[in-house]
Every structure is written in C-alpha cells, then in structure tokens.
Scaffold this motif. Sequence first.
Motif, PDB file in Angstrom:
ATOM      1  N   MET A 372     -38.491  48.191 -36.074  1.00 17.30           N
ATOM      2  CA  MET A 372     -39.401  49.083 -35.359  1.00 17.30           C
ATOM      3  C   MET A 372     -40.604  48.306 -34.828  1.00 17.30           C
ATOM      4  N   ILE A 373     -40.881  48.498 -33.544  1.00 16.46           N
ATOM      5  CA  ILE A 373     -42.082  47.919 -32.918  1.00 16.46           C
ATOM      6  C   ILE A 373     -43.024  49.061 -32.548  1.00 16.46           C
ATOM      7  N   TYR A 374     -44.232  48.970 -33.010  1.00 18.22           N
ATOM      8  CA  TYR A 374     -45.241  49.981 -32.682  1.00 18.22           C
ATOM      9  C   TYR A 374     -46.026  49.482 -31.476  1.00 18.22           C
ATOM     10  N   LEU A 375     -45.803  50.121 -30.336  1.00 12.05           N
ATOM     11  CA  LEU A 375     -46.477  49.764 -29.092  1.00 12.05           C
ATOM     12  C   LEU A 375     -47.697  50.673 -28.944  1.00 12.05           C
ATOM     13  N   ILE A 376     -48.880  50.113 -29.228  1.00 11.53           N
ATOM     14  CA  ILE A 376     -50.116  50.903 -29.260  1.00 11.53           C
ATOM     15  C   ILE A 376     -50.811  50.815 -27.902  1.00 11.53           C
ATOM     16  N   ALA A 377     -51.055  51.962 -27.297  1.00  7.81           N
ATOM     17  CA  ALA A 377     -51.730  51.992 -25.995  1.00  7.81           C
ATOM     18  C   ALA A 377     -52.699  53.155 -25.943  1.00  7.81           C
ATOM     19  N   ILE A 388     -42.554  47.745 -20.437  1.00  9.26           N
ATOM     20  CA  ILE A 388     -42.487  47.027 -21.717  1.00  9.26           C
ATOM     21  C   ILE A 388     -41.628  47.807 -22.702  1.00  9.26           C
ATOM     22  N   GLN A 389     -41.854  49.108 -22.777  1.00  2.00           N
ATOM     23  CA  GLN A 389     -41.121  49.959 -23.718  1.00  2.00           C
ATOM     24  C   GLN A 389     -39.618  49.930 -23.423  1.00  2.00           C
ATOM     25  N   SER A 390     -39.267  50.049 -22.136  1.00  2.00           N
ATOM     26  CA  SER A 390     -37.852  50.050 -21.753  1.00  2.00           C
ATOM     27  C   SER A 390     -37.190  48.722 -22.085  1.00  2.00           C
ATOM     28  N   TYR A 391     -37.870  47.633 -21.802  1.00  4.94           N
ATOM     29  CA  TYR A 391     -37.295  46.314 -22.080  1.00  4.94           C
ATOM     30  C   TYR A 391     -37.044  46.132 -23.577  1.00  4.94           C
ATOM     31  N   LEU A 392     -38.008  46.504 -24.399  1.00  3.80           N
ATOM     32  CA  LEU A 392     -37.856  46.344 -25.845  1.00  3.80           C
ATOM     33  C   LEU A 392     -36.715  47.206 -26.375  1.00  3.80           C
ATOM     34  N   LYS A 393     -36.586  48.422 -25.849  1.00  2.28           N
ATOM     35  CA  LYS A 393     -35.474  49.289 -26.267  1.00  2.28           C
ATOM     36  C   LYS A 393     -34.130  48.691 -25.856  1.00  2.28           C
ATOM     37  N   ASP A 394     -34.075  48.093 -24.664  1.00  7.02           N
ATOM     38  CA  ASP A 394     -32.849  47.446 -24.201  1.00  7.02           C
ATOM     39  C   ASP A 394     -32.457  46.281 -25.099  1.00  7.02           C
ATOM     40  N   GLN A 395     -33.456  45.686 -25.755  1.00  8.08           N
ATOM     41  CA  GLN A 395     -33.189  44.571 -26.670  1.00  8.08           C
ATOM     42  C   GLN A 395     -32.763  45.056 -28.058  1.00  8.08           C
ATOM     43  N   PRO A 491     -40.482  39.858 -18.458  1.00  7.04           N
ATOM     44  CA  PRO A 491     -39.908  39.770 -19.811  1.00  7.04           C
ATOM     45  C   PRO A 491     -40.242  38.472 -20.533  1.00  7.04           C
ATOM     46  N   GLU A 492     -40.483  37.410 -19.771  1.00 10.63           N
ATOM     47  CA  GLU A 492     -40.823  36.124 -20.388  1.00 10.63           C
ATOM     48  C   GLU A 492     -42.117  36.224 -21.206  1.00 10.63           C
ATOM     49  N   HIS A 493     -42.974  37.187 -20.817  1.00 11.74           N
ATOM     50  CA  HIS A 493     -44.240  37.360 -21.551  1.00 11.74           C
ATOM     51  C   HIS A 493     -43.995  37.696 -23.027  1.00 11.74           C
TER      52      HIS A 493
END
Length: 503
Positions: A372-377, A388-395, A491-493
Amino acid sequence: MSNNRTIALIYSEQDDAMIEGGIKGWVSNFHKFLSTLMYQITRENPEIKLINESEFSAAELDDYSVIISVITSNLAKEKALMKALNAHGKEMKDQGRLVADGVSRFFKVLKRPYDPDGVLPELEDLLTYDFYLVDPLTGDPQEFTRFFGSDAERSYWMKLVDMAYDINHVLHAKDISEGGSYETIPREKTVYLASTGVDMVIQRDIIKRELIRHGYKVLPDHSLPKEVKALDRMVRDDLDRCRLSIHLVGEDYGYKPRGSELSVVDIQNRVASDHTYQMVEKNKEAKDGEKKPFSRLIWVSPDLKNVTERQKIFIEDLKSDAAALEEAEVLQISLQELKTIIREELVTGGRFNTKRDIKGLGQEKKDDKTKMIYLIADKRDVDDIDDIQSYLKDQGFNVVSPSYEGDLVDLRYIHQENLRRCDASIIYFGKATEDWIKTKLQDLLKAPGFGREKPLTAKAVYFRGEKDVDMEHYKKNKAMVLGNNGGSFNPEHLKPFLTKIES
C-alpha cells in the motif's frame, strides 16, 4: 460570610467619571449590565450594592456573599481600604471561606491593565477578570468607552457573562460541610488550558467556556506566578491533575516572567512537553488498568500575518517537538474545528483508542500482500495526482489517498489509519504551502504513535513545478525528493522510490 446573597461592588469614584458624549461612567454601566445579567440567570434579582471609597466600611464586609472590586491605581491610593480588603481576604482564606465550590467569592475586576498583587498580596492567586483589550500589534491597552460593537461584544460582554455565571455559582454553592465539591472532578474531566498571548485571549475564553459547559474543570484556576521557578512548579502541579493540555498560539509571544528570557506561553509549552514525555514513559511501564492517558493539543492560528522572527522560531520549535511525541499534535485549523478535535480527544479517551467503521476507509486485509502506498495531497491538488495514482496502480500497488468530504473527526481518523497501514508514502507538493507539506512529514514521523508496527519502506515528497524551499529540511527528515521543475509527470520520477520499495 453572609448568606443573604448581597453583592458588594467596591470602586473609586474617579473610575466612574462620565464618559465622553454624556454616557454614564464605566462602573455605573458595569453595575447596570451585571445586574441585568444576574436577573436573567437567576430570576432572583440579587442586590449588587455600589460602594465607593467614601462609603466603604470594613466592618460590613462580612455582610456580603460576594465581593467585587474594580481595582485601579485610583482605588489603590486608598491605603486603608486596600488594607481592609487584603485582611478580609486573608481571614476568609484562613477560615476556608474564600472559595465556594471551586470559585472564589472575591472577584478582581480590571478596567485597564494594573497589577493588583502589590496591594492585595493575600489574593494574588485569584484570577482577574480583564475588561479591556490589548492591541496585539502595538501592545497598547484599549479601555472600553463604548459597550456595543463587535470588539465589545466579543470581549467585554463574553467576559461579563462568564463572570455573572461564576457569581451565580458562588451564590448557589454548597458549603464544604454539606458535601459536593468542584475539587472532586476527576482527572479525566480536567483540562489544562494554557495562558496565551494577548491576541489569543478571546479564543481562549471561547474554548474555556465550551469546556466548562460540558462539565470539564479548566486549569489553571488561579493567577500564574510572575517568577519563573514558582511558575514552573505550579504548571507541573496543574498538569499532574489533567487528562489533556491545550495550547493556543498566535502572533504574540507573550510576557516574560521574572528570571526568564522565555515567555509564559513558551514555558507552559516546554513544561507540558516534558510532562508528556514523562507520562508516555510511565504508561509504558504501567499495567493496563493503571495507565493514565495524557495528550497535548497545540493550536496555531491559521490567520497569522504579523509574525516576528522570534515567534516564527517558537512555532517551528513547537512543530518539531510535537513531531517526536506520540501524544502531541499541532493543528492549524479553524477554531470551530479545534473544538471538534478537543471533544473527540476527551470523549473517546484518546485519539488512537477507537476502531470505527467509517465511509471512505476500506477494511484492513491482514492476508493481502499487495503493498500500500499512501499518496498524500492537499484538496487543491486532488485533480493533479491522477497521473501518479494511475501509474502506481498499473504497477500493482494499492494506492490510497486522504478523504476530503465528511466530518473532520472522521477525516482525521482516516488519515491516521492510512498512516498506520501503508508500506510507503508520497506527499504531493503542488499548490499546497510548504507549511502543509512539513506538517504531513511530521505525521509520517509520528505514525508509530497511531499504532504502526513496521517501519515505512520509503517516503518521498513529489515536487510539481519550481519551489523555493530549503532542501536541507527534507534531507533531515530522510525524505526522498522526486519530480522536477518542469511540472509534467514522468514515470522516471518515481523510479528511485519504487526501487526502494522493492529492495
């Protein structure tokens, strides 16, 4: 002390001179307004007898259930009168009659700043009722010459209402011999509400009134000592009796007691910090039934504008100190939201002691191996984190974010649960302020206090757009810095962050 419920209002004639515009004098207005309030509260219309210096008689002091003295430099010149009041105060104190059910029978009223301790040393522990304003920018006192208007309604009238209720409490208090005392209120219902700078006096009165209305005892219930060692001892003694301490911080650093370079506001915070550390350690060793929960809430006004460098340093120190303490929290929210948080803190017995089924918080799955990654915004950036959220879910990651709609207490609980459950976290730095980002970094440091049992595998701040910030702060917090100044997502970020999670 008489039981006839007559109230003496002692004053100097010079303090009742007619106000400009033909308005009655300050004392006459005070008498009229207080009499009206007392009737509205009691429906008994207790007599409030006006007594100036020429009408004063020491022999009659025992005839009154309550004594109010408007203490000014004018009244202080009446040496015999002040000596008689001081002696009467000592006699009442020695005989155990000064305090009735937790409230003093002697009310010290100040219509302008004045230190009454020199003329009434036997009553120096009693709180004063301050019926004036202090300009937070200049420090100049503002005596009321008009009694209606926004400032008057918020300060003069609120204080007068509080005083009227206190007088009513004394008039209807049981004698100690009859049983039933304010002092019997348990620790769980006792709160330390720290003394504040001049710009936070009204806010403190609002919180105090709210707590008392819900049956809580508020400390300090006495005047704070003006010497630093005595102040330190008294604050520690009061904190020992409390379940929670609340500290309101604004633009004013506060006055410095004798023997100290630190203000009373600062000293109270330091002593409370030390006390919190001690209680945390004691509770670690104590058995479950013997633990004494103690927590500390520090409210920083969200409306700060004219802040000195000294005050900026003080606020930063508060935030850093609170970040290291499991039971301390810095809040920069509205006063109404603060009242909600205080209520939760006291009613639930501690901010992390409950498990609740809340909309927006998924069930915790113990057997789920998905990280689980908590993306705080911040709410202002919620539409900008989709990529960012979509890319992480795709991973293959389970990505959660804060909730933004609903009750503040529930939103706070969801945030703390996400901090407790997540494997790693990214704080998104877009439109939010750097202060907000720093607060979220502190939340990550305090995650063990929310019940977290394993360390975070990675934490990072994702910068979108150019930011003029001190990068050393992020290094000290061991947070990775992601993104670039270009503003668009790549995504490289995220590669260094994801590599650390998988390692």
